[in-house]
Design a protein around this motif. Structure first.
Motif, PDB file in Angstrom:
ATOM      1  N   ASP A  27       0.823  -1.202   0.000  1.00 23.79           N
ATOM      2  CA  ASP A  27       0.000   0.000   0.000  1.00 23.79           C
ATOM      3  C   ASP A  27       0.862   1.260   0.000  1.00 23.79           C
ATOM      4  OD1 ASP A  27      -2.286  -1.521  -0.016  1.00 23.79           O
ATOM      5  OD2 ASP A  27      -2.520  -1.487   2.157  1.00 23.79           O
ATOM      6  N   VAL A  28       1.931   1.238   0.774  1.00 25.70           N
ATOM      7  CA  VAL A  28       2.833   2.392   0.812  1.00 25.70           C
ATOM      8  C   VAL A  28       3.487   2.575  -0.548  1.00 25.70           C
ATOM      9  CG1 VAL A  28       4.971   3.279   1.823  1.00 25.70           C
ATOM     10  CG2 VAL A  28       3.207   2.277   3.293  1.00 25.70           C
ATOM     11  N   GLN A  29       3.839   1.477  -1.190  1.00 31.08           N
ATOM     12  CA  GLN A  29       4.443   1.561  -2.509  1.00 31.08           C
ATOM     13  C   GLN A  29       3.456   2.167  -3.508  1.00 31.08           C
ATOM     14  OE1 GLN A  29       5.693  -2.180  -4.160  1.00 31.08           O
ATOM     15  NE2 GLN A  29       6.731  -1.240  -5.867  1.00 31.08           N
ATOM     16  N   ARG A  30       2.217   1.721  -3.485  1.00 33.43           N
ATOM     17  CA  ARG A  30       1.198   2.269  -4.391  1.00 33.43           C
ATOM     18  C   ARG A  30       0.960   3.747  -4.121  1.00 33.43           C
ATOM     19  NH1 ARG A  30      -2.553  -2.704  -3.416  1.00 33.43           N
ATOM     20  NH2 ARG A  30      -1.577  -4.215  -4.788  1.00 33.43           N
ATOM     21  N   ALA A  31       0.946   4.121  -2.851  1.00 30.80           N
ATOM     22  CA  ALA A  31       0.773   5.532  -2.507  1.00 30.80           C
ATOM     23  C   ALA A  31       1.931   6.356  -3.054  1.00 30.80           C
ATOM     24  CB  ALA A  31       0.662   5.699  -0.999  1.00 30.80           C
ATOM     25  N   GLY A  32       3.134   5.836  -2.929  1.00 36.23           N
ATOM     26  CA  GLY A  32       4.304   6.533  -3.470  1.00 36.23           C
ATOM     27  C   GLY A  32       4.230   6.678  -4.972  1.00 36.23           C
ATOM     28  N   GLU A  33       3.764   5.640  -5.643  1.00 35.33           N
ATOM     29  CA  GLU A  33       3.612   5.721  -7.096  1.00 35.33           C
ATOM     30  C   GLU A  33       2.566   6.761  -7.482  1.00 35.33           C
ATOM     31  OE1 GLU A  33       2.726   1.687  -8.129  1.00 35.33           O
ATOM     32  OE2 GLU A  33       4.814   1.044  -7.958  1.00 35.33           O
ATOM     33  N   ALA A  34       1.492   6.853  -6.713  1.00 35.49           N
ATOM     34  CA  ALA A  34       0.461   7.855  -6.989  1.00 35.49           C
ATOM     35  C   ALA A  34       1.026   9.258  -6.819  1.00 35.49           C
ATOM     36  CB  ALA A  34      -0.736   7.649  -6.064  1.00 35.49           C
ATOM     37  N   VAL A  35       1.824   9.451  -5.787  1.00 34.44           N
ATOM     38  CA  VAL A  35       2.439  10.763  -5.557  1.00 34.44           C
ATOM     39  C   VAL A  35       3.402  11.090  -6.693  1.00 34.44           C
ATOM     40  CG1 VAL A  35       3.984  12.053  -4.036  1.00 34.44           C
ATOM     41  CG2 VAL A  35       2.130  10.689  -3.066  1.00 34.44           C
ATOM     42  N   GLU A  36       4.168  10.105  -7.146  1.00 34.85           N
ATOM     43  CA  GLU A  36       5.084  10.333  -8.263  1.00 34.85           C
ATOM     44  C   GLU A  36       4.325  10.719  -9.524  1.00 34.85           C
ATOM     45  OE1 GLU A  36       7.635   7.024  -8.999  1.00 34.85           O
ATOM     46  OE2 GLU A  36       8.579   7.130  -7.043  1.00 34.85           O
ATOM     47  N   ASP A  37       3.217  10.051  -9.780  1.00 35.08           N
ATOM     48  CA  ASP A  37       2.418  10.379 -10.967  1.00 35.08           C
ATOM     49  C   ASP A  37       1.920  11.808 -10.921  1.00 35.08           C
ATOM     50  OD1 ASP A  37       2.824   7.838 -11.944  1.00 35.08           O
ATOM     51  OD2 ASP A  37       0.869   7.067 -11.295  1.00 35.08           O
ATOM     52  N   VAL A  38       1.448  12.226  -9.751  1.00 37.30           N
ATOM     53  CA  VAL A  38       0.963  13.604  -9.593  1.00 37.30           C
ATOM     54  C   VAL A  38       2.117  14.580  -9.810  1.00 37.30           C
ATOM     55  CG1 VAL A  38       0.035  15.269  -7.947  1.00 37.30           C
ATOM     56  CG2 VAL A  38      -0.976  12.983  -8.118  1.00 37.30           C
ATOM     57  N   ALA A  39       3.279  14.266  -9.258  1.00 32.74           N
ATOM     58  CA  ALA A  39       4.420  15.164  -9.373  1.00 32.74           C
ATOM     59  C   ALA A  39       4.900  15.267 -10.829  1.00 32.74           C
ATOM     60  CB  ALA A  39       5.558  14.666  -8.484  1.00 32.74           C
ATOM     61  N   LYS A  40       4.834  14.171 -11.565  1.00 26.52           N
ATOM     62  CA  LYS A  40       5.280  14.189 -12.963  1.00 26.52           C
ATOM     63  C   LYS A  40       4.350  15.002 -13.854  1.00 26.52           C
ATOM     64  CE  LYS A  40       7.770   9.831 -12.868  1.00 26.52           C
ATOM     65  NZ  LYS A  40       7.795   8.430 -13.333  1.00 26.52           N
ATOM     66  N   ARG A  41       3.083  15.093 -13.468  1.00 22.51           N
ATOM     67  CA  ARG A  41       2.102  15.853 -14.263  1.00 22.51           C
ATOM     68  C   ARG A  41       2.333  17.350 -14.150  1.00 22.51           C
ATOM     69  NH1 ARG A  41      -3.188  12.517 -12.394  1.00 22.51           N
ATOM     70  NH2 ARG A  41      -2.571  10.545 -13.312  1.00 22.51           N
ATOM     71  N   LYS A  42       2.983  17.803 -13.091  1.00 21.10           N
ATOM     72  CA  LYS A  42       3.180  19.240 -12.867  1.00 21.10           C
ATOM     73  C   LYS A  42       4.331  19.767 -13.675  1.00 21.10           C
ATOM     74  CE  LYS A  42       0.076  19.851  -9.679  1.00 21.10           C
ATOM     75  NZ  LYS A  42      -0.844  20.863  -9.544  1.00 21.10           N
TER      76      LYS A  42
END
Length: 42
Positions: A27-42
């Motif tokens: 779950d922590v890994q998936r959360a980190g991936e979600a945060v990375e995706d958001v950061a890459k969109r900016k």
């Protein structure tokens, strides 16, 4: 912005229903991936 990302990660971890330590890690890994995706969109 950082608070929003932290809140998003916390929600993902807590709502995913992790029952084991391995589940928490996934779950922590998936959360980190979600945060990375958001950061890459900016």
């Amino acid at each position: 912005m950082n608070r929003l990302l932290f809140a998003l990660a916390a929600v993902v971890v807590f709502l995913s229903g992790c029952n084991t330590l391995a589940g928490v890690g996934k779950d922590v890994q998936r959360a980190g991936e979600a945060v990375e995706d958001v950061a890459k969109r900016k």
